[in-house]
Design an enzyme around this catalytic site. Structure first.
Site, PDB file in Angstrom:
ATOM      1  N   ASP A 780     113.355   8.559 -28.365  1.00  0.00           N
ATOM      2  CA  ASP A 780     114.840   8.741 -28.033  1.00  0.00           C
ATOM      3  C   ASP A 780     115.666   9.164 -29.355  1.00  0.00           C
ATOM      4  O   ASP A 780     116.509   9.801 -29.393  1.00  0.00           O
ATOM      5  CB  ASP A 780     115.314   7.381 -27.499  1.00  0.00           C
ATOM      6  N   LYS A 784     117.798  12.632 -30.190  1.00  0.00           N
ATOM      7  CA  LYS A 784     119.339  12.591 -30.948  1.00  0.00           C
ATOM      8  C   LYS A 784     119.302  13.472 -32.195  1.00  0.00           C
ATOM      9  O   LYS A 784     120.407  14.177 -32.459  1.00  0.00           O
ATOM     10  CB  LYS A 784     119.826  11.048 -31.167  1.00  0.00           C
TER      11      LYS A 784
END
Ligand code: ADP
Ligand code: ASP
Ligand code: MG
Length: 924
Positions: A780, A784
């Site tokens: 994750d 980003k």
């Protein structure tokens, strides 16, 4: 034009005038005391204080002139106003008030009574009242002709329906001799019509004069009925068959021009024989100089009233209809349209010419000559003063927004564009004349023309029903040029509409067309052709018919309301989607009132069920409605529904899922002009080429794609980065703690507990995904990093980012989260050692993502920071992001705050929605 067969024309024509007293036999009593009483009673129906029915007190302030020499624009068909004289001794001038009642005003017996009350309560010395046929009757009359002409025998029953309608209305309104006389007249007319229609049926053909004769009966009947009702109230009233008075000449363009001189002469004669104080005159119908019945064409009763007003030099012409006046746009299409208190003659003419059918365009010219004001009023709402159309509109200070350069907008539907194109046209004199000569030969009406100065093409709009003939005429007229290649094509673009902006002040204001076109662009409306008359009172564009109402609403809200209306579709009402819907529910009213942003959630879709609404879902009940009224989810249908409504100019789809299938639709949505907002990272972290295509598409079009909440939830990360880039700063490095979960874990991994204990605690507190490996793997964070890297211009794939996973290798294949948690303590030792080492050097461990713009790479790893570093100071689950740039080199620019959780993420999405509204034109 063929004359009517002598038998029919003689008998029926003179019947109308002979059947009612021409000698003023109607009682000439003044209004009696008892009647006055009943009048005041009926007035009280409209009071407290309806606006005065005739003279406006404000006239004197406008300094009305007796006769004006106003130059009428060339586009208006010539009329013979100039021939009129002022010397005929008619009882004319301010003693006369003219009223016109449209079809809806006399649509039922009760409404006819109402009209009579209004006529009676006008205290002008003399009154001329023009009436239309009862509503729908003219349509029904035309239908009779079409049926008979196409040999459809049902014209007989259709005629019976018309008879029945008038018979029952008369029975409601009249009694005694009046009723008997009217009914005998009606039956006589109907049997005449039957004979005439039979002739048309046999011939299978109708001439224009036959048709005009038939269709004018509606006005004859309504005028007679109204005159009986007014007389029944004890007033001196007589009806006028305007074919005895109004003389018009047909023109080549299928219009008629009044012959004022002859009409005045006939009016004078008529008045000397019928010296009544109240005259109920038929609208719509007239005669040619050869006494052949004709009409002023569809909706012509307004024109009748204006001609009458001019003939009488009346003090005012009041047009009664079913709306409160002239609105800034057709109120049936734009519900936010506002009443225009005043309009100049030119503005009213432009509005009506370009489709505001509240007023027939030819109404203006006759009254303009004598500076007679026209007042448009609502018969169903006597409390509003209506719209005054006069020569000095702009000086009237009545609280209306005088600052808007555009007064109103109007549309004309059912048009086609014809484009004549070819390099051989440039510099060849006579091309335009040849084109429009051919158009004229087929009798088509050209509504708008546009030619670019390259002379490469001429394009013009004609009514759709005439385009076939026009195209054929042009093909044959230019067949040589087409064969020789001097003309490349005569193309027809069907299904078009015209949208026009009208306002006298546009002439002296710059930037109006920029705003106009900008509003259209932002609503993603494609413009097919543009024209602006050099009077600058009007800007006209041609758009596709399906875009027309959307375009109208977009420009109207831009100029008039500054309101930005957005249709929204929410995909994925999970935790974030649901929170967003609740936030929207709580803010919607304030956004509308205070910020002029009007959000309508037209649909909500989950993976199984979706809820659609035509007007906007009631957000206080969306959960319940989704459950009770939900239908099987279908994303394509959903998109079509949210975007397919023609009333809201802008659409946004908000994807609150984490689904890559939904993300793969963005390209298609943007291409269709749908704006996209999302916290879903899938589109921006997928294959680089797809991402680049998406961004390129978004940049080329006027559609927007916002994804602030993909990094740092509601924290302004993307917008800060964009702000830096757009102002010319150069990104050197972006480094941050992007995971709220990992932030929490390392902020609490301070040596008092083992790593696995802290993870268990975070899981317990709901900070982790159901399987904590989804956080600990670092994927994750890598997503980003890739989003920020790409935003900074780096061309990286997700697989280019080395990610240090915190999930011990042997546990990566463990099937369940429980098993993983159980086994995790076995691996505590490695991280404990690392933490200890760091501690000994006065440092802490932090799990960070890095965009290294200098070396064009990104990475995700566990790093050590000195205890005074801002990353070491973090607490709870906060995110922190440091931007090192050429401007922020010594001290990085730091954004810090809670970067996870439904409330802040939904808040981030919400702020994107508001950003979109402001891009679309909402005031900031
Ligand atoms: P009437 O039968 O009274 O002559 P019309 O139907 O001809 O009435 O004209 C009134 C209608 O004009 C209204 O009901 C409205 O829908 C339509 N209209 C179109 N544009 C406008 C506008 N700008 N302002 C007011 N009404 C408009
Ligand atoms: N009755 C005619 C029509 O419907 C004229 C009018 O109402 O203005 O066209
Ligand atoms: Mg009308």
């Amino acid at each position: 034009m063929a004359a009517l067969p002598a038998t029919i024309s003689a008998s029926s024509r003179f019947l109308y005038s002979s059947s009612l007293p021409h000698d003023g036999a109607a009682p000439k009593r003044r209004i009696s005391a008892s009647h006055r009483h009943s009048l005041s009673q009926c007035r009280s129906l409209f009071l407290p204080k309806p606006f005065p029915l005739s003279r406006l007190n404000t006239f004197s302030q406008w300094g009305r002139k007796k006769s004006l020499n106003i130059c009428v624009q060339a586009s208006v068909a010539d009329i013979s106003v100039e021939k009129s004289t002022n010397n005929i001794p008619l009882p004319e001038g301010d003693i006369w008030a003219v009223h016109k009642f449209g079809g809806t005003c006399v649509g039922t017996s009760q409404r006819i009574k109402n009209v009579s009350d209004i006529v009676i309560s006008d205290d002008s010395e003399r009154k001329l009242v023009v009436v239309s046929a009862m509503s729908k009757v003219t349509d029904m009359m035309y239908d009779l002709i079409n049926k008979a002409q196409s040999r459809d025998g049902s014209y007989i029953s259709a005629l019976d329906t018309i008879l029945e309608k008038h018979q029952s209305t008369a029975v409601d309104l009249l009694d005694g001799d009046d009723l008997a006389t009217f009914l005998s007249q009606l039956h006589h007319d109907i049997s005449n019509l039957k004979a005439m229609l039979r002739a048309i049926f046999i011939a299978g053909h109708v001439t224009e004069s036959f048709s005009d004769f038939v269709v004018g009966h509606g006005e004859l009947w309504s005028a007679q009925m109204l005159s009986y009702v007014v007389r029944k109230n004890g007033l001196d009233c007589i009806w006028m068959d305007t074919r005895d008075v109004l003389i018009v000449n047909p023109t080549s363009s299928n219009q008629v021009d009044p012959d004022f001189l002859e009409s005045e002469r006939r009016l004078h004669k008529w008045l000397s024989q019928n010296p009544s104080k109240i005259i109920i005159a038929t609208g719509f119908i007239a005669s040619t100089p050869q006494n052949i019945p004709t009409t002023l064409k569809r909706d012509g009763s307004d024109f009748s009233a204006a001609i009458m007003g001019a003939l009488f030099r009346a003090c005012q012409v009041t047009i009664w209809t079913d709306v409160d006046g002239v609105y800034s746009a057709d109120p049936q299409k734009v519900k936010e349209a506002v009443i225009l208190r005043t309009l100049s003659y030119q503005e009213a003419w432009e509005m009506s010419y370009f489709g505001a059918n509240v007023l027939h365009p030819r109404t203006i010219i006759p009254v303009m000559r004598y500076d007679i004001p026209i007042v448009i009023r609502n018969i169903f709402n006597l409390y509003v003063p209506g719209t005054t159309i006069c020569g000095h509109a702009s000086v009237i200070k009545d609280g209306q927004r005088l600052d808007s350069p555009v007064k109103g907008f109007a549309t004309i539907d059912n048009l086609a564009l014809v484009n004549v194109e070819g390099t051989g046209m440039a510099g060849v004199p006579g091309t335009a004349s040849a084109i429009f000569g051919a158009v004229k030969d087929v009798g088509a009406n050209v509504i708008m023309i546009s030619q670019a100065s390259s002379e490469h093409s001429v394009c013009f709009a004609v009514p759709e029903k005439e385009v076939k003939a026009v195209a054929e005429a042009l093909q044959s007229r230019f067949c040589q040029a087409l064969d020789a290649g001097r003309l490349s094509q005569v193309a027809v673009i069907p299904n078009c509409s015209i949208l026009a902006a009208v306002g006298q002040k546009m002439a002296s204001t710059s930037g109006v067309s920029a705003t106009f076109f900008n509003a259209l662009a932002k609503a993603n409306i494609n413009i097919c052709a543009i024209a602006q008359g050099c009077s600058e009172y009007n800007i006209t564009v041609v758009v596709k018919r399906e875009d027309c109402i959307k375009a109208l609403r977009a420009v109207h809200s831009r100029f008039y309301l500054s309101r930005t209306t957005i249709a929204m579709g929410i995909v994925g009402p999970g935790l974030i989607g649901a929170t967003l819907l609740d936030q929207l529910r709580d803010q919607a009213a304030a956004l509308k009132e205070e910020f002029n942003i009007d959000l309508h959630v037209m649909g909500i879709t989950g993976s199984r069920t979706m809820l659609l609404s035509e007007v906007g879902i009631d957000l206080s009940r969306w959960r319940e409605l989704l459950e009770q009224q939900g239908q099987v989810a279908d994303l394509e249908k959903f998109t079509q529904h949210v975007h397919g409504n023609h009333f809201i100019p802008n659409t946004v789809l908000v994807d609150c899922t984490a689904d890559s299938n939904v993300a793969s639709c963005y390209h298609d949505w943007l291409r269709k002009g749908i704006n996209v907002i999302t916290p879903n990272k899938k589109a921006n972290t997928g294959p680089l080429d797809k991402y680049l295509k998406l961004r390129a598409l978004q940049r080329q079009s006027y559609t927007h794609y916002f994804y602030e909440a993909t990094v740092g939830a509601g924290l302004p990360i993307i917008s800060t980065l964009r702000g830096l880039l757009e102002t010319g700063d150069r990104i050197l490095r972006i480094e941050g703690i992007f995971s709220g979960t990992l932030s929490y874990i390392f902020n609490n991994f301070s040596g008092t507990r083992a790593f696995s204990e802290v993870v268990a605690e975070a899981k317990e507190a709901g900070y982790t995904e159901p399987d904590p490996r989804d956080d600990l793997s670092g994927t994750d964070v890598a997503r980003k990093v890739i989003i920020l890297a790409r935003e900074s211009g780096l061309k990286l794939e997700l697989s280019d980012i080395p990610v240090q996973s915190l999930v011990p290798k042997p546990l990566r294949a463990t099937s369940s989260a429980e098993d993983f948690m159980k086994q995790l303590p076995q691996f505590d030792k490695d991280l404990a050692t690392e933490r200890q080492d760091a501690e000994e050097s006065g440092e802490v461990l932090r799990y960070v993502g890095v965009v290294d713009a200098i070396n064009q790479k990104g990475l995700v790893e566990l790093q050590r920071y000195g205890k005074s570093h801002p990353f070491a100071q973090l607490s709870g689950s906060d995110n922190i992001i440091a931007f090192t740039t050429t401007r922020y080199k010594e001290q990085p620019l730091i954004v810090r705050g809670p970067g996870a959780g439904a409330q802040v993420t939904a808040g981030g999405v919400f702020s994107d929605i508001l950003r979109l509204a402001s891009y679309l034109g909402a005031p900031s």
